[in-house]
Design a protein around this motif. Structure first.
Motif, PDB file in Angstrom:
ATOM      1  N   GLY A   1      40.453  31.684  40.613  1.00 31.13           N
ATOM      2  CA  GLY A   1      40.165  32.410  41.752  1.00 31.13           C
ATOM      3  C   GLY A   1      39.414  34.204  41.066  1.00 31.13           C
TER       4      GLY A   1
ATOM      5  N   GLY B   1      38.831  36.576  43.868  1.00 31.87           N
ATOM      6  CA  GLY B   1      39.176  37.238  44.786  1.00 31.87           C
ATOM      7  C   GLY B   1      37.579  37.217  45.575  1.00 31.87           C
TER       8      GLY B   1
ATOM      9  N   THR C   1      41.739  39.438  38.564  1.00 33.10           N
ATOM     10  CA  THR C   1      42.988  39.615  38.319  1.00 33.10           C
ATOM     11  C   THR C   1      42.193  39.993  36.643  1.00 33.10           C
ATOM     12  OG1 THR C   1      43.541  37.297  37.833  1.00 33.10           O
ATOM     13  CG2 THR C   1      43.897  38.477  39.605  1.00 33.10           C
TER      14      THR C   1
ATOM     15  N   ALA D   1      41.812  36.431  35.544  1.00 35.05           N
ATOM     16  CA  ALA D   1      40.707  35.875  35.348  1.00 35.05           C
ATOM     17  C   ALA D   1      39.224  35.918  34.928  1.00 35.05           C
ATOM     18  CB  ALA D   1      40.446  35.847  37.145  1.00 35.05           C
TER      19      ALA D   1
ATOM     20  N   SER E   1      36.471  29.462  42.072  1.00 31.83           N
ATOM     21  CA  SER E   1      36.872  29.297  43.035  1.00 31.83           C
ATOM     22  C   SER E   1      36.780  30.997  43.672  1.00 31.83           C
ATOM     23  CB  SER E   1      37.938  28.582  43.425  1.00 31.83           C
ATOM     24  OG  SER E   1      38.678  28.567  44.385  1.00 31.83           O
TER      25      SER E   1
ATOM     26  N   GLY F   1      38.006  33.832  46.076  1.00 32.20           N
ATOM     27  CA  GLY F   1      39.380  34.487  46.486  1.00 32.20           C
ATOM     28  C   GLY F   1      40.212  33.279  45.964  1.00 32.20           C
ATOM     29  N   ASP F   2      41.248  32.931  46.315  1.00 31.16           N
ATOM     30  CA  ASP F   2      42.529  31.727  45.706  1.00 31.16           C
ATOM     31  C   ASP F   2      42.378  30.441  45.129  1.00 31.16           C
ATOM     32  OD1 ASP F   2      46.032  32.874  44.266  1.00 31.16           O
ATOM     33  OD2 ASP F   2      45.137  31.179  45.392  1.00 31.16           O
TER      34      ASP F   2
ATOM     35  N   PRO G   1      45.225  32.823  39.704  1.00 29.62           N
ATOM     36  CA  PRO G   1      45.398  33.482  41.135  1.00 29.62           C
ATOM     37  C   PRO G   1      43.867  34.143  41.149  1.00 29.62           C
ATOM     38  CG  PRO G   1      46.711  34.372  40.458  1.00 29.62           C
ATOM     39  CD  PRO G   1      46.616  32.694  39.121  1.00 29.62           C
ATOM     40  N   GLY G   2      44.318  34.875  43.024  1.00 31.02           N
ATOM     41  CA  GLY G   2      42.759  36.221  42.702  1.00 31.02           C
ATOM     42  C   GLY G   2      43.384  36.191  44.179  1.00 31.02           C
ATOM     43  N   VAL G   3      42.747  37.193  44.465  1.00 27.44           N
ATOM     44  CA  VAL G   3      42.975  38.213  46.046  1.00 27.44           C
ATOM     45  C   VAL G   3      42.393  37.505  47.116  1.00 27.44           C
ATOM     46  CG1 VAL G   3      42.501  40.303  47.536  1.00 27.44           C
ATOM     47  CG2 VAL G   3      43.339  40.194  44.875  1.00 27.44           C
ATOM     48  N   THR G   4      42.741  36.629  48.082  1.00 22.20           N
ATOM     49  CA  THR G   4      42.311  35.508  49.096  1.00 22.20           C
ATOM     50  C   THR G   4      42.111  36.524  50.309  1.00 22.20           C
ATOM     51  OG1 THR G   4      43.073  33.114  50.746  1.00 22.20           O
ATOM     52  CG2 THR G   4      44.316  35.617  50.214  1.00 22.20           C
TER      53      THR G   4
ATOM     54  N   CYS H   1      44.357  39.227  52.390  1.00 19.25           N
ATOM     55  CA  CYS H   1      44.731  39.931  51.634  1.00 19.25           C
ATOM     56  C   CYS H   1      43.807  40.865  51.911  1.00 19.25           C
ATOM     57  CB  CYS H   1      45.144  39.235  50.226  1.00 19.25           C
ATOM     58  SG  CYS H   1      46.760  38.130  50.404  1.00 19.25           S
TER      59      CYS H   1
END
Length: 258
Positions: A17, A19, A27, A30, A87, A89-90, A117-120, A123
């Protein structure tokens, strides 16, 4: 849980992700996963946002609507190579993790994998509005490409009955311009017209725009909303701050004096 390493020690699939798309919102893992990759696979829109990380990589570009083909391609490559599936976002929230892992599981493949994970969008957008999602909240997509509209309406009705803030993803497109109006009509059954609403378009990307309005005003004119806008509909306790932001208290005022 990811499977234990296979006999092939070099291949790995990372669904990453990125973000909102800005490098500053990614992140550390990432960025690291992309740097480690031999192949980077993704939609052209998202690949363009991480262009500084792509030199020296084999880049496989794809268009929207080719998610299954993209998933198969990255799984094939990951048997022998370190592959990143990008991807927005997340990846686990309306992102690529679901289809990649579903294709992988159905094929019975043994490929080492991870989901980064990433910032969706909920958020990212909330941070620009203030703190509208401080406690319980709901996210719903208004896209009926994969979910029947009747089911979306049912979920909307149940969610708005809860009285918690709701974030609407994919609120309106050229092909589905009426979906947002339908959702707002359902919201009006359970919330007053003065309920605060926040609009965030292109959060942390070029062309970023934020605005606050009310449920009633947006129902009258939703021209400012498109597919790149996240719509934040306040809950029963959400209020507009004096400086124009949105805030949903967590309940400290009921427990402490301040």
């Amino acid at each position: 849980m990811p499977p234990s390493p296979s006999q092939n020690k070099s291949g790995k699939l990372s669904v990453v992700g990125i973000g909102p798309g800005g490098m500053a919102q990614m992140t550390g893992r990432a960025v690291e996963a992309i740097k480690e990759a031999e192949y980077v696979v993704g939609n052209a829109f998202y690949l363009d946002q991480i262009a500084p990380l792509l030199p020296g990589k084999e880049v496989v570009r794809s268009s929207m609507g080719r998610e299954v083909d993209r998933a198969k391609a990255c799984i094939d490559l990951a048997r022998d190579h370190r592959v990143v599936m990008v991807s927005g976002g997340d990846p686990g929230i309306y992102g690529m993790a679901s289809i990649v892992l579903e294709v992988l599981d159905r094929a019975g493949e043994t490929v080492d994998w991870e989901v980064v994970p990433g910032v969706t969008a909920s958020c990212a957008g909330a941070s620009l509005l203030g703190s509208p999602l401080s406690g319980d909240h709901v996210t719903l997509s208004l896209s009926d490409l994969l979910t029947p509209w009747e089911e979306i309406e049912h979920r909307l009705d149940l969610a708005f009955q809860m009285g918690v803030p709701i974030v609407l993803y994919n609120p309106k497109s050229h092909g589905r311009p009426e979906n947002l109006g339908r959702a707002l009509a359902i919201a009006a059954r359970h919330l007053p017209p003065e309920t605060p609403v926040g609009l965030v378009r292109n959060a942390y990307r070029d062309g970023q725009e934020t605005a606050t309005t009310t449920l009633g005003a947006l129902a009258e004119d939703d021209a400012a909303v498109d597919m790149r806008t996240a719509v934040f509909i306040g809950g029963k306790e959400t209020f507009a701050m004096k400086d124009g932001g949105m805030l949903t208290p967590r309940g400290y005022g009921r427990k402490y004096v301040y």
